[in-house]
Design a protein around this motif. Structure first.
Motif, PDB file in Angstrom:
ATOM      1  N   UNK A   1       0.870  -1.178   0.000  1.00  0.00           N
ATOM      2  CA  UNK A   1       0.000   0.000   0.000  1.00  0.00           C
ATOM      3  C   UNK A   1       0.906   1.227   0.000  1.00  0.00           C
TER       4      UNK A   1
ATOM      5  N   UNK B   1      -1.205   6.397   2.242  1.00  0.00           N
ATOM      6  CA  UNK B   1      -2.506   5.954   2.746  1.00  0.00           C
ATOM      7  C   UNK B   1      -2.394   4.775   3.689  1.00  0.00           C
TER       8      UNK B   1
ATOM      9  N   UNK C   1      -3.858   5.039   7.047  1.00  0.00           N
ATOM     10  CA  UNK C   1      -5.317   4.949   7.119  1.00  0.00           C
ATOM     11  C   UNK C   1      -5.802   3.526   6.926  1.00  0.00           C
ATOM     12  N   UNK C   2      -5.130   2.824   6.041  1.00  0.00           N
ATOM     13  CA  UNK C   2      -5.618   1.488   5.702  1.00  0.00           C
ATOM     14  C   UNK C   2      -5.331   0.470   6.801  1.00  0.00           C
TER      15      UNK C   2
ATOM     16  N   UNK D   1      -5.076   0.571  10.145  1.00  0.00           N
ATOM     17  CA  UNK D   1      -6.013   0.481  11.272  1.00  0.00           C
ATOM     18  C   UNK D   1      -7.354  -0.142  10.879  1.00  0.00           C
ATOM     19  N   UNK D   2      -7.782   0.138   9.653  1.00  0.00           N
ATOM     20  CA  UNK D   2      -9.060  -0.425   9.203  1.00  0.00           C
ATOM     21  C   UNK D   2      -8.951  -1.935   9.063  1.00  0.00           C
ATOM     22  N   UNK D   3      -7.871  -2.371   8.429  1.00  0.00           N
ATOM     23  CA  UNK D   3      -7.642  -3.806   8.265  1.00  0.00           C
ATOM     24  C   UNK D   3      -7.536  -4.464   9.638  1.00  0.00           C
TER      25      UNK D   3
ATOM     26  N   UNK E   1     -14.518   2.372   9.531  1.00  0.00           N
ATOM     27  CA  UNK E   1     -14.334   0.961   9.874  1.00  0.00           C
ATOM     28  C   UNK E   1     -15.643   0.167   9.750  1.00  0.00           C
TER      29      UNK E   1
ATOM     30  N   UNK F   1     -16.235  -0.403   6.202  1.00  0.00           N
ATOM     31  CA  UNK F   1     -15.325  -1.433   5.696  1.00  0.00           C
ATOM     32  C   UNK F   1     -15.850  -2.817   6.051  1.00  0.00           C
TER      33      UNK F   1
ATOM     34  N   UNK G   1      -9.450   7.188  -2.281  1.00  0.00           N
ATOM     35  CA  UNK G   1      -9.248   6.543  -0.992  1.00  0.00           C
ATOM     36  C   UNK G   1      -9.962   5.196  -0.898  1.00  0.00           C
TER      37      UNK G   1
ATOM     38  N   UNK H   1      -8.584   1.510  -0.011  1.00  0.00           N
ATOM     39  CA  UNK H   1      -9.139   0.812   1.144  1.00  0.00           C
ATOM     40  C   UNK H   1      -9.697  -0.559   0.769  1.00  0.00           C
TER      41      UNK H   1
ATOM     42  N   UNK I   1      -6.262  -0.606  -9.158  1.00  0.00           N
ATOM     43  CA  UNK I   1      -6.350   0.750  -8.650  1.00  0.00           C
ATOM     44  C   UNK I   1      -6.757   1.752  -9.718  1.00  0.00           C
TER      45      UNK I   1
END
Lengths: 562, 295
Positions: free
Chosen positions: A121, A125, A128-129, A131-133, B125, B128, B211, B215, B223
């Motif tokens: 990644x 970013x 940001x990514x 923590x989400x994962x 989150x 997601x 973004x 994500x 992408x």
């Protein structure tokens, strides 16, 4: 002027569209909100070698002697029997990214009998990514991080990562990692990550146009008074002898990057102590005040750019390599030759040298070092009942971290050849040096894990050896020689984890940098320094200092010269 | 017969014209600058303070980009999600908006739900997690479905439908039309301006997908162009804290491509969506009713 009555409904429609426009702030053009002038795309070069970037050529030059028979060398490990799925996620600056199904990935799969799913990644970013994962419970087996930050410590404490203390000693390359670096990835006594090598010694150093010094009959500055004189002369006395007043003494960019630190005492690291004997951050120390004073003088004299406070560091760097600036900062390790080549082409007389550190008030002499690592890999705590997998991963990491001396990095070394995808496929040999083939990242196994050799000492990296361009090589060699005989200060704060520093440090630093910027341009008197320090301390700075010092005392860690 | 214009009118017009031209210049100039740089040679760019008229026009930057597979592929991805995404969004928004104009059981409740999302978002989150639970991770639909209906657009479109005289619908009902026919034969044709406007908003926002692509898509081959553009035109900005010193050093190894390439990439990533505007322009200007109801 309206000459015709329009239907009222049209009016309504126009109003409607206008309203929607207002609310949504209609994007006039896609993506041009990022059109900063300095673009920076990574060239796909492994960071173990210098960025041998010649502007990305797209020709795939096949060497005549391409040997296509793959040497099948045994991994230095037990015979692996069971095929394992291993997933990884990490950030990267590289671009383009290696193709997840590329040849390099297949070679890794074959060698270690795994199925590697490696995901990169862009670092922009990644913060940001990840923590989400993490929150979604999708964490892969291997997790790369750029450094130790509040998140790393938090997740480690929450049990997201596997403690590695019991495994390290089994692996030669991991064993060679020094304690001060292990400290950085150790939380509450447990090691939660495997740091990636980056030499402490070879960070940014002040470099100067030696030919300009010679042109003006000046000698290398050894203290700040001489430094100021030189920088001002570089501005006023036409050091490049082109008859135009088009030069600047010092390249400076917003946020006081990189400033004019000529040793640890004047740098932003934790070196100086307050009157209570506590270690304090550099940017509120008297040493830094000296630096701000120097920059203020230079600004008054016109030796730094008038609009430095809004200049991007990359633009300041561009000016230096365009031959407009006399003093700037560059590192002798992992650099792109291209910039140096451009400088030499446009200014054939150009000579660069690192300015030796000045003697400090306490008699010491040396620059601040880097933490000694950059990036780290953690293992997922879920692996704890799967020793097979843990060992397989560590074996792989160990293999890619096992140091290959610079003079053996060629097609004769089976490991090096394999790691870089084979001669003619991932790299070519030129003058005895391995040069990556542009755009061949997907051919190189080493690209898929972002690991670097762990050098026994910083000198062993021999950064000049892997360079081609004589001018760059000469500069790097002279810098390495100079740094060989100078000490490097290792900042102890890199080895501890202060929550308060993580939480409030950068905001406070920003406040301080704003004040100092105003002081340099003369909007705030430097005599207000103490007021600024008070503000820092009262806004939580004192608490940070207390906590940091308490942790240092408890762990017995001190700053040291190496 | 033209209206006679006084001197003050003309002065006011002149001032307006001047201000509007100035505004236009301020907006067009940066764009022009980018175009100029993208067509210039790197040497010239470095040695010119403000490059406005390249002495030699070269196509190297564009050639480089067209030779790199990533960029072209990502443009393809973006075009795909822009077209599919806009169509899906318009379809869902207009059907729901239409449904909410009919006398529908629980209409107020549905409207309340829409307005609720207006004010409260779930956050990154939870969203997601939903995308993951619905199996959309690594699929282009993850860029299309979660934001398919903009609640604001929906409300405005509903208002627009409500402004169409009820008599038209009644006439259609008398002629034997059901709801679906009313929607397709009366409401939609009369709503072209609104559809064009919202289609444009949806298209632009899909075009700018950045973004969510990072994500939800783990495969870099999927992408969108904005992600690739971001990698070409990275913010290379060192910060002077020791924490970032290693980063600065590590980044230095990566060679930025010449700025000219960055500028060319910006042009290529921006122009396609700009081209869409003129095609929709005519719908904005058209009247809505065009004498459908004789008052």
């Amino acid at each position: 002027m309206k000459t015709k009555m329009k239907a009222p409904s049209t009016k309504k429609l126009v109003t409607l569209i206008a309203a929607v426009c207002l609310v949504t702030g209609i994007a006039g053009c896609g993506g041009s909100n990022d059109n900063n002038k300095e673009s920076n795309t990574a060239n796909t070069t492994p960071t173990t070698d210098s960025g041998n970037g010649n502007a990305p050529a797209t020709t795939d030059n096949q060497p005549a002697n391409a040997t296509n028979n793959k040497t099948d060398n045994q991994a230095a490990a037990d015979p692996v029997t069971k095929k394992l799925d291993i997933s990884a996620i990490q950030g990267t600056w590289a671009s383009p990214l290696p193709d997840p199904n590329g040849n390099g990935a297949k070679m890794i799969d074959e060698k270690f009998n795994i199925d590697l799913k490696s995901q990169f990644v862009p670092y922009d970013e990644y913060a940001n990514k990840l923590p989400v994962v993490m929150a979604a419970g999708d964490l892969p087996d291997m997790i790369g991080m750029e450094g130790v930050d509040a998140n790393f410590v938090k997740w480690a404490r929450q049990g997201a990562f596997l403690p590695l203390n019991d495994y390290i000693d089994k692996y030669e390359a991991l064993k060679s990692i020094p304690k001060n670096v292990w400290d950085a990835v150790t939380v509450d006594g447990k090691i939660y990550g495997i740091p990636n090598y980056f030499p402490a010694k070879y960070g940014k150093k002040p470099i100067i146009r030696k030919d300009w010094l010679d042109n003006l009959g000046l000698s290398m500055p050894t203290n700040y008074d001489e430094f100021e004189k030189v920088a001002i002369a570089f501005t006023k006395d036409d050091p490049d002898k082109n008859g135009k007043k088009d030069t600047l003494g010092l390249g400076l960019a917003k946020g006081i990057v990189y400033g004019s630190w000529m040793g640890a005492e004047w740098d932003s690291g934790w070196y100086n102590k307050n009157d209570k004997g506590q270690l304090i951050p550099g940017n509120i120390s008297d040493g830094f005040k000296k630096q701000v004073t120097v920059l203020h003088d230079l600004y008054q004299a016109g030796a730094v750019s008038k609009d430095w406070a809004v200049t991007k560091s990359s633009d300041a760097r561009k000016d230096f390599f365009a031959g407009k600036t006399g003093i700037f900062y560059e590192q002798p390790y992992d650099i792109s030759e291209t910039r140096f080549k451009q400088l030499k082409e446009a200014n054939p007389a150009a000579e660069l040298a690192v300015i030796p550190p000045f003697v400090q008030d306490d008699g010491q002499q040396g620059f601040s070092g880097l933490p000694g690592y950059y990036e780290l890999h953690s293992l997922n705590a879920k692996l704890k009942d799967d020793p097979d997998k843990i060992n397989r991963i560590l074996e792989m990491i160990n293999y890619f971290m096992t140091f290959i001396p610079v003079d053996q990095r060629n097609d004769q070394n089976a490991d090096f050849d394999w790691q870089n995808g084979g001669v003619g496929k991932g790299y070519n040999m030129e003058n005895g040096v391995a040069i990556n083939i542009d755009g061949a990242a997907s051919e190189m196994p080493t690209m898929y894990l972002g690991l670097r050799y762990w050098a026994p000492t910083d000198e062993d990296t021999q950064p000049a050896m892997v360079l081609q361009d004589p001018f760059t090589k000469g500069f790097v060699q002279s810098a390495v020689d100079l740094l060989k005989s100078t000490k490097t200060y290792l900042d102890p704060v890199n080895r501890i984890h202060s929550d308060l520093l993580f939480a409030n440090g950068s905001e406070l630093d920003q406040t301080i940098a704003d004040h100092q910027t105003r002081m340099i341009v003369g909007q705030e008197p430097i005599s207000d320094w103490d007021k600024m320090v008070k503000e820092y301390l009262s806004k939580g700075g004192q608490a940070i200092i207390d906590q940091v010092n308490q942790q240092l005392d408890e762990s017995g860690i001190v700053g040291e010269w190496k | 017969m033209p209206i006679k214009r006084t001197l003050s009118d003309r002065i006011a017009d002149g001032i307006n014209l001047f201000l509007l031209l100035l505004l236009a210049f301020v907006m067009i100039f940066p764009f022009y600058y980018i175009i100029a740089v993208s067509f210039s040679s790197y040497e010239e760019y470095v040695n010119t303070e403000l490059l406005l008229f390249p002495k030699t026009w070269v196509l190297d930057a564009y050639r480089f980009i067209f030779d790199s597979k990533e960029f072209i592929r990502s443009i393809g991805v973006t075009v795909y999600i822009t077209i599919v995404g806009s169509v899906v969004s318009l379809l869902l928004t207009s059907t729901m908006a239409f449904a909410l104009t009919r006398r529908l059981w629980g209409q107020r409740f549905y409207l309340f739900l829409v307005l609720f999302t207006f004010i409260f978002g779930a956050g990154m989150i939870p969203t997601y997690l939903i995308v993951k639970a619905t199996g959309l991770i690594d699929s282009y639909w993850s860029l299309i479905i979660p934001d398919a209906i903009g609640s604001f657009n929906l409300i405005v479109m509903r208002q627009f439908f409500l402004s169409i005289p009820e008599e038209l619908n009644e006439a259609a009902v008398i002629d034997g039309a059901n709801d679906l026919q009313i929607f397709t034969r009366i409401i939609l044709p009369l709503s072209k301006p609104a559809l064009a406007a919202f289609g444009l908003f949806y298209a632009v926002s899909q075009w700018n997908t950045y973004f969510t692509a990072i994500l939800y898509l783990n495969d870099p081959a999927k992408w969108t162009v904005q992600v690739i553009l971001r990698q070409i035109v990275i913010l290379d900005d060192a910060t002077n804290t020791l924490a970032s010193a290693a980063r600065d050093a590590a980044q230095s190894a990566h060679l930025p491509p010449p700025e000219t390439i960055g500028m060319a990439a910006i042009i290529l990533a921006t122009v396609p969506i700009l081209i869409v505007y003129p095609f929709l322009q005519k719908h904005f200007a058209k009247g809505v009713m065009l004498g459908s109801v004789k008052g």
